[in-house]
Design an enzyme around this catalytic site. Structure first.
Site, short mmCIF file in Angstrom:
data_model
loop_
_atom_site.label_atom_id
_atom_site.label_comp_id
_atom_site.label_asym_id
_atom_site.label_seq_id
_atom_site.Cartn_x
_atom_site.Cartn_y
_atom_site.Cartn_z
N ASP A 238 0.41 -0.73 -0.03
CA ASP A 238 -0.38 -0.13 0.46
C ASP A 238 1.04 1.52 -0.07
O ASP A 238 1.97 1.17 0.76
CB ASP A 238 -0.78 0.11 1.26
CG ASP A 238 -2.02 0.95 1.90
OD1 ASP A 238 -2.69 0.68 0.14
OD2 ASP A 238 -1.50 1.78 1.95
N GLU A 275 2.09 0.10 -4.91
CA GLU A 275 0.39 1.53 -5.77
C GLU A 275 0.76 2.26 -5.62
O GLU A 275 1.40 2.34 -4.56
CB GLU A 275 -0.53 1.23 -4.48
CG GLU A 275 -1.60 2.88 -4.68
CD GLU A 275 -2.43 2.66 -3.27
OE1 GLU A 275 -3.38 2.74 -3.07
OE2 GLU A 275 -1.88 2.54 -2.32
#
Length: 540
Positions: A238, A275
């Site tokens: 993330d 990401e």
């Protein structure tokens, strides 16, 4: 005239269930590079809280997911990306307070190990969200760090006096992946001129200080724990772009290379997907530290093209997108992919339509089934490792705020749905607006069975591994290209228009044999007629 339902290569066709349904047989694994399993996989993202409730407490859990592995295997899924499952005070669990545990609402560590074991029995890999850009505010490290400058974990986080960061506080700018305008947060809200800590996304998620070797070692050890002791196959990382601020991007690149090296020490075949919500030029150097990165431009381009009924190539720029109406998908792919390959020759881009941070595909496409099917047709015939967000395969609806794009999965009619979660009352995806899995399984023309057919198509090596070249029909409403791998080659034509089209067949002269179609197709000696939002694939 050819039949309007999906038609597949006879060599690879087999019947499924009692009703007449066809799918393409999966090629044997030995036809692929076994050490790069991610490039030939179809991934499925699950928000555990909303997926399947096994004990009736209203919250999705790990045993519930385990009970749905046969469904995912039958759908054709090769790998599952699990959103965060660690202890956290929030419903979304991106503010972790223990990096080596499972949230008790979801089950136990033994439940998770059983889930992984059962998934592996079905040849399904498990990739879990690993949220290491920041911890939760309530993490014991941060609670200790706030005690003062001499606290044990003080240097696990980033601190500053207000005077030294006044210019940054005054900016109040949002970024593409965060609406937060305040990255520095006062330790004491009653004393806003005092000491501040850095939290890119919000005050409840203080960023970790990766200039501190102890923090790196903590996260390397935690990652190795999940890989070695628990048995996951990889991580979705993330907020990978924010390990360091943008003006220290090279330090972020170096960190992820180091992270990858450390994870490969315990699993040489570890899958790492990052990401990095940025334009291709900015994102490409991150490829050195990852197996794959999400292609956000592609997702937006597909949906925008369908809604505008003409080819649109979008590029992230600032806080929005720049639109190029003169480009085409193959051109964009063949231009940008080498940028990533420069940093990682084995790099594979990850393609998707939407995820847990974006409005759901079906809502963006106004609930129009023909548009929804077309979006999937584009996703699975273009290059890249495809990711499916849970419920996308049944046309689940949802528009922000975030809870509304993470609503409960519909397995059956409410009165019969013993696995449906009830932690929230759905606003968009209800029995009135979306047909359940059980209903769609019985409907040969459903969105679910469309996904199932396309996933099987994607397993063919020409679609999984092949290159792409543009086919020019001289129309902005047509997306057409060839996919080639070895001595195999296919031609793909998609009609973005809400009207049927008639095309000159000369472009497809070398491709005579029908592989698959969606919608009505009529091919003569001189023309190809393709129905509104229809698609067709031919081989030589």
């Amino acid at each position: 005239m050819n039949k309007p339902w999906s038609m597949l290569w006879p060599l690879f066709v087999l019947p499924l269930f009692a009703y007449q349904y066809q799918r393409i047989e999966l090629l044997r694994n030995d036809e692929f590079n076994l050490n790069r399993w991610g490039e030939r996989s179809v991934f499925y993202e699950i928000f555990v809280q909303s997926y399947a409730d096994s004990n009736g407490d209203g919250i999705g859990d790990i045993p519930g997911m385990t009970s749905k592995l046969d469904y995912l295997s039958d759908l054709g899924i090769d790998a599952i990306w699990l959103m965060p499952m660690s202890p956290s005070p929030s419903y979304h669990k991106y503010d972790v307070i223990d990096y080596r545990a499972i949230h008790p609402d979801y089950g136990t560590m033994d439940d998770f190990k059983t889930f992984i074991k059962e998934a592996h029995k079905r040849n399904i890999k498990i990739v879990m969200d690993f949220v290491i850009n920041h911890s939760g505010y309530d993490h014991p490290w941060f609670q200790d760090a706030m005690k003062g400058k001499d606290a044990k974990y003080r240097d696990y986080y980033v601190w500053a006096d207000k005077d030294s960061i006044a210019a940054q506080i005054a900016k109040k700018e949002i970024s593409f992946d965060s609406d937060n305008i305040r990255q520095w947060h006062p330790v004491d809200e009653k004393n806003p001129v005092g000491e501040h800590y850095y939290g890119f996304f919000y005050g409840g998620m203080p960023d970790l200080n990766y200039d501190n070797p102890a923090v790196r070692n903590e996260m390397y050890a935690a990652g190795k724990f999940w890989l070695e002791e628990v048995g996951v196959d990889g991580f979705r990382l993330d907020a990978a772009k924010h390990i360091y601020p943008d003006d220290r991007a090279s330090d972020s690149h170096a960190f992820w290379k180091e992270f990858k090296t450390e994870m490969e020490k315990v699993n040489p075949d570890v899958y790492l997907i990052g990401e990095v919500w940025a334009d291709a030029g900015t994102a490409s150097p991150y490829a050195a530290g990852f197996t794959s990165l999400f292609n956000f431009d592609r997702a937006f381009s597909i949906l925008e093209s369908i809604n505008k009924e003409r080819v649109v190539a979008a590029n992230i720029a600032g806080h929005g997108y720049e639109i190029d109406s003169n480009a085409n998908f193959p051109e964009v792919i063949n231009t940008s992919l080498p940028w990533f390959k420069k940093y990682n020759s084995d790099f594979v881009e990850a393609s998707f339509l939407s995820n847990h941070d974006q409005n759901r595909v079906a809502s963006v496409l106004t609930g129009d089934v023909s548009k929804i099917k077309l979006s999937a047709s584009l996703l699975f015939t273009l290059p890249g490792t495809p990711y499916v967000y849970y419920g996308e395969e049944i046309g689940m609806l949802g528009m922000k705020p975030d809870e509304n794009i993470r609503e409960p999965m519909l397995w059956d009619e409410r009165s019969k749905d013993q696995m449906r979660t009830s932690w929230m009352e759905a606003t968009f995806t209800t029995d009135k607006s979306v047909s359940s899995v059980t209903v769609q399984q019985k409907d040969n023309n459903s969105i679910l069975n469309h996904y199932k057919t396309l996933i099987a198509l994607k397993k063919q090596e020409v679609f999984a591994l092949g290159d792409i070249q543009h086919l020019d029909f001289g129309s902005s409403s047509i997306v057409a290209f060839t996919r080639s791998y070895g001595n195999k080659s296919v031609a793909v034509v998609h009609n973005l228009s809400s009207q049927s089209v008639e095309l000159d067949i000369e472009v497809l002269d070398r491709f005579q044999n029908l592989v698959w179609q969606e919608g009505e197709v009529d091919r003569s000696a001189s023309t190809l007629k393709l129905s509104a939002r229809g698609s067709v694939v031919y081989k030589k």
